[in-house]
Design an enzyme around this catalytic site. Structure first.
Site, PDB file in Angstrom:
ATOM      1  N   TYR A   1       0.782  -1.374   0.242  1.00  0.00           N
ATOM      2  CA  TYR A   1       0.150  -0.180  -0.198  1.00  0.00           C
ATOM      3  C   TYR A   1       0.907   1.399   0.253  1.00  0.00           C
ATOM      4  CZ  TYR A   1      -3.206   3.514   1.685  1.00  0.00           C
ATOM      5  OH  TYR A   1      -3.872   4.656   1.798  1.00  0.00           O
TER       6      TYR A   1
ATOM      7  N   GLU B   1     -11.959   5.875   4.782  1.00  0.00           N
ATOM      8  CA  GLU B   1     -11.147   6.923   5.965  1.00  0.00           C
ATOM      9  C   GLU B   1     -12.303   7.063   7.133  1.00  0.00           C
ATOM     10  OE1 GLU B   1      -8.056   7.377   6.366  1.00  0.00           O
ATOM     11  OE2 GLU B   1      -6.761   7.578   4.628  1.00  0.00           O
TER      12      GLU B   1
ATOM     13  N   TRP C   1      -5.378   2.228  10.010  1.00  0.00           N
ATOM     14  CA  TRP C   1      -5.309   2.104   8.701  1.00  0.00           C
ATOM     15  C   TRP C   1      -5.257   0.765   8.351  1.00  0.00           C
ATOM     16  CZ3 TRP C   1      -8.440   3.748   5.171  1.00  0.00           C
ATOM     17  CH2 TRP C   1      -8.176   3.616   3.994  1.00  0.00           C
TER      18      TRP C   1
END
Length: 186
Positions: free
Chosen positions: A17, A39, A47
């Site tokens: 990522y 988000e 995350w």
């Protein structure tokens, strides 16, 4: 040896990522909306938790198609609350439905990408951060984005979430100057 921002650690999913998505300018309106919604689900969590469930989110939310999600109601909320593959939070699920409705209005009026990118004059802000201690949690631009999103009907999009979103979609490049993904290293 490749140097990376330390936040991604060594988890292969997180490293991939970091190396291929985070900080890369995204202009596709649907992809921007998906990231903003994810988000919002991340609020209060890490995350990597969202990243590990991203494919389950995409299935549960039918590919994050705003036109589909905007028409959802209580039966869909209940279905999602029962889905163990996603974060089962009623407020965040309902915020996604409202966010789809807001997205459609903005997209029809001016384009969702233009609506967001105008806050950074349509080009990424490139930071020159020496270490993680220099990374901000929010900026004047993220406060403006949050205010604009809230005015349109979005929720779970305060200045901190908005800044994380801006970093993720490349509106801001906060890769450390020592990271191989920082423009000075490429």
């Amino acid at each position: 040896m490749i140097q990376r921002c330390p936040w991604c650690g060594t988890d292969p999913l997180y490293v991939a990522y970091h190396d291929s998505e985070w900080g890369v300018p995204e202009h596709d309106p649907r992809a921007l909306w998906e990231c903003l919604m994810l988000e919002a689900f991340q609020a209060g969590l890490s995350w990597i938790t969202i990243l590990r469930r991203r494919e389950s989110f995409r299935v549960a939310f039918q590919g994050f198609d705003p036109a589909v999600i905007a028409a959802w109601g209580e039966p869909d909320v209940l279905r999602l609350l029962a889905d163990p593959g996603i974060i089962r939070h009623r407020g965040k699920i309902e915020a996604t439905i409202r966010g789809a409705q807001a997205y459609l209005r903005i997209e029809a009026r001016e384009g969702f990408s233009a609506f967001l990118w105008k806050h950074v004059d349509h080009r990424p802000i490139v930071s020159h951060l020496p270490d993680m201690g220099a990374v901000q949690a929010q900026t004047a631009q993220s406060e403006a984005v949050a205010k604009a999103l809230k005015k349109e009907g979005f929720t779970f999009c305060g200045p901190t979430i908005s800044y994380a979103f801006m970093q993720a979609v490349g509106m801001v490049n906060d890769h450390l100057v020592t990271c191989h993904r920082h423009p000075s290293q490429q």
